[in-house]
Design a protein around this motif. Structure first.
Motif, PDB file in Angstrom:
ATOM      1  N   GLY A   1       0.833  -1.203   0.000  1.00  0.00           N
ATOM      2  CA  GLY A   1       0.000   0.000   0.000  1.00  0.00           C
ATOM      3  C   GLY A   1       0.868   1.253   0.000  1.00  0.00           C
ATOM      4  N   TYR A   2       1.946   1.177   0.722  1.00  0.00           N
ATOM      5  CA  TYR A   2       2.865   2.321   0.774  1.00  0.00           C
ATOM      6  C   TYR A   2       3.355   2.658  -0.640  1.00  0.00           C
ATOM      7  CZ  TYR A   2       6.445   5.379   2.698  1.00  0.00           C
ATOM      8  OH  TYR A   2       7.196   6.477   3.008  1.00  0.00           O
TER       9      TYR A   2
ATOM     10  N   SER B   1      -3.279  -6.526   2.298  1.00  0.00           N
ATOM     11  CA  SER B   1      -2.567  -6.899   3.525  1.00  0.00           C
ATOM     12  C   SER B   1      -3.420  -6.784   4.779  1.00  0.00           C
ATOM     13  CB  SER B   1      -1.339  -6.007   3.676  1.00  0.00           C
ATOM     14  OG  SER B   1      -1.701  -4.635   3.499  1.00  0.00           O
ATOM     15  N   LYS B   2      -4.641  -6.299   4.665  1.00  0.00           N
ATOM     16  CA  LYS B   2      -5.490  -6.220   5.842  1.00  0.00           C
ATOM     17  C   LYS B   2      -6.522  -7.351   5.796  1.00  0.00           C
ATOM     18  CE  LYS B   2      -3.310  -2.233   6.731  1.00  0.00           C
ATOM     19  NZ  LYS B   2      -2.835  -1.006   6.120  1.00  0.00           N
TER      20      LYS B   2
ATOM     21  N   GLU C   1      -8.979   8.623   3.327  1.00  0.00           N
ATOM     22  CA  GLU C   1      -9.131   7.190   3.508  1.00  0.00           C
ATOM     23  C   GLU C   1     -10.627   6.900   3.476  1.00  0.00           C
ATOM     24  OE1 GLU C   1      -6.905   5.572   6.861  1.00  0.00           O
ATOM     25  OE2 GLU C   1      -5.269   6.961   6.469  1.00  0.00           O
TER      26      GLU C   1
ATOM     27  N   HIS D   1      -8.423  -0.282   4.787  1.00  0.00           N
ATOM     28  CA  HIS D   1      -9.108  -0.964   5.888  1.00  0.00           C
ATOM     29  C   HIS D   1     -10.547  -1.340   5.567  1.00  0.00           C
ATOM     30  CE1 HIS D   1      -6.094  -0.947   9.071  1.00  0.00           C
ATOM     31  NE2 HIS D   1      -5.618   0.106   8.430  1.00  0.00           N
TER      32      HIS D   1
ATOM     33  N   ASP E   1      -8.251   5.926  -0.385  1.00  0.00           N
ATOM     34  CA  ASP E   1      -7.448   4.778   0.061  1.00  0.00           C
ATOM     35  C   ASP E   1      -8.356   3.944   0.956  1.00  0.00           C
ATOM     36  OD1 ASP E   1      -5.927   3.088   1.702  1.00  0.00           O
ATOM     37  OD2 ASP E   1      -4.233   4.481   1.841  1.00  0.00           O
TER      38      ASP E   1
ATOM     39  N   SER F   1       1.717   7.037   4.235  1.00  0.00           N
ATOM     40  CA  SER F   1       2.048   6.760   2.828  1.00  0.00           C
ATOM     41  C   SER F   1       1.325   7.736   1.894  1.00  0.00           C
ATOM     42  CB  SER F   1       1.682   5.322   2.463  1.00  0.00           C
ATOM     43  OG  SER F   1       0.306   5.076   2.695  1.00  0.00           O
TER      44      SER F   1
END
Ligand SMILES: *Cc1c(COP(=O)(O)O)cnc(C)c1O
Length: 386
Positions: free
Chosen positions: A103-104, A233-234, A171, A203, A200, A130
């Motif tokens: 994500g970064y 990744s979450k 986000e 989450h 973004d 990020s």
């Protein structure tokens, strides 16, 4: 030199240290020689250890090897990458998808290609590091609007020079407060002021919305927000990130996004695991149901104990403490009572808003949640917070 700098961190209770687990992730973990309940993982649906996801990773490794051998544009585009991009685009209902190594990397790779020198970026105050770094790399002017404050955002839009290329950054589900962006209002403002909206949804992906497609689905805005990024990744339990959107945007990024071009493609196992996780999310809605009922149980308990929290509407449940030292002390007390939940301190969150950030998953049992609440009650009294 480093020693004196480190001492400054220690003096302000801002020292960061690694906390190695002695097991994999899960609702319980092995830590410091014993089993404790983990309430600090982003693996909201337990997919990191889901048998289908694990098996997909093993099969892909056996079939395609451990590494992908090159960057995507050289010879690193393997069948699992193509399959995952197609799965993500289908899941999100867009023409195309593009993977990033994290994500970064996605945020620092995409944002500078949406707007550059002479342009303007307006970002929510609580945007992830990020996103902020992506803004800095873009060389556009960069202003912060107060968290979820559309009136403040509009005042900044109104004051800008005419015809200035502008990007609004938010986000979907905020990672540290667990609240959601006012996406409908942001869409209207973006339309009215001819700005681009960049969301973004690291989450939100996998947990928000009737089908788990994320915060944009939650608000019914999939037609109005033609592209967004998120991570694998979450809730997806794997690694890496993606942007989904129209073909021409994806083709453009393939040509210009340096963190896409100049890095080795994700390992086949990671891509295959993420694709399997997307399938599980579509096939096992019961996980989402369990997650939300666990979330409600933990939330009700925290409220009853009388702790201060945020406007959270999600499995991210911050216990607001204030100063960094007290947050660390509360985390330590929780650990002695068998609960692993790390303290979140500046600069990850603004000064004076240090906290314990609980995250609950679909895989916690009600007994574990009740045990966590009991531990929180004890630890709250021991630290003088209750
Ligand atoms: C975790 C996170 C990222 C970074 O994603 P990684 O894949 O861990 O690099 C970016 N944005 C937000 C909002 C996040 O929560």
């Amino acid at each position: 030199m480093f020693q004196s700098r480190l001492k400054q961190f220690a003096d302000r209770a801002l020292m960061r240290r690694l906390s190695p687990l002695e097991s994999g992730t899960g609702p319980t973990i092995q830590y410091a020689g014993r089993q404790v309940i983990l309430l600090s993982s982003n693996d909201y649906l337990g997919l990191a250890t889901h048998p289908d996801v694990v098996r997909a990773a093993i099969h892909a490794t056996e079939q395609y090897g451990a590494g992908s051998g090159a960057s995507r544009l050289i010879s690193g585009t393997l069948p699992p990458h193509m399959h995952l991009e197609a799965s993500l685009a289908a899941f999100k209902g867009t023409e195309a998808a593009l993977l990033f190594g994290a994500g970064y990397l996605a945020n620092i790779g995409i944002i500078p290609n949406l707007v550059g020198q002479g342009g303007l970026i307006l970002a929510d105050r609580l945007c992830h590091a990020s996103l902020i770094d992506g803004c800095r790399l873009s060389r556009a002017d960069f202003r912060i609007f107060r968290h979820r404050d559309c009136a403040h955002l509009e005042s900044l839009l109104r004051r800008r020079r005419a015809n200035r290329p502008t990007v609004i950054i938010t986000e979907g589900l905020f990672s540290m407060d667990g609240d959601v962006a006012p996406l409908s209002d942001l869409v209207s403002l973006a339309e009215r002021y001819e700005a681009t909206l960049y969301v973004d949804d690291a989450h939100g992906t996998g947990i928000m919305g009737p089908a788990g497609r994320g915060t944009i689905e939650h608000f019914g805005l999939e037609q109005q927000i033609p592209f967004h990024m998120g991570t694998l990744s979450k809730a997806l339990g794997s690694h890496g990130a993606y942007i989904v959107g129209p073909n021409d945007l994806i083709q453009y990024l393939v040509n210009v996004a340096r963190p896409f071009i100049f890095t080795t493609a994700l390992p086949p196992a990671i891509a295959a695991a993420a694709a399997a996780a997307v399938a599980v999310i579509q096939r096992e809605p019961a996980r989402r149901m369990r997650l939300w009922s666990n979330r409600q149980r933990l939330f009700n308990g925290v409220q009853k104990l009388g702790f201060r929290t945020t406007q959270t509407v999600s499995p991210i449940l911050p216990i607001l403490v204030g100063d960094a030292a007290t947050a660390s002390a509360l985390a330590e007390r929780l650990l002695t009572h068998g609960i692993y939940a790390s303290a979140i301190r500046p600069p990850t969150v603004p000064d004076g808003t240090s906290r314990i950030r609980f995250t609950v998953t679909s895989e916690h049992t009600t007994e574990q949640i009740d045990e966590a609440l009991h531990a929180l009650d004890l630890a709250g009294r021991e630290t003088g917070l209750l």
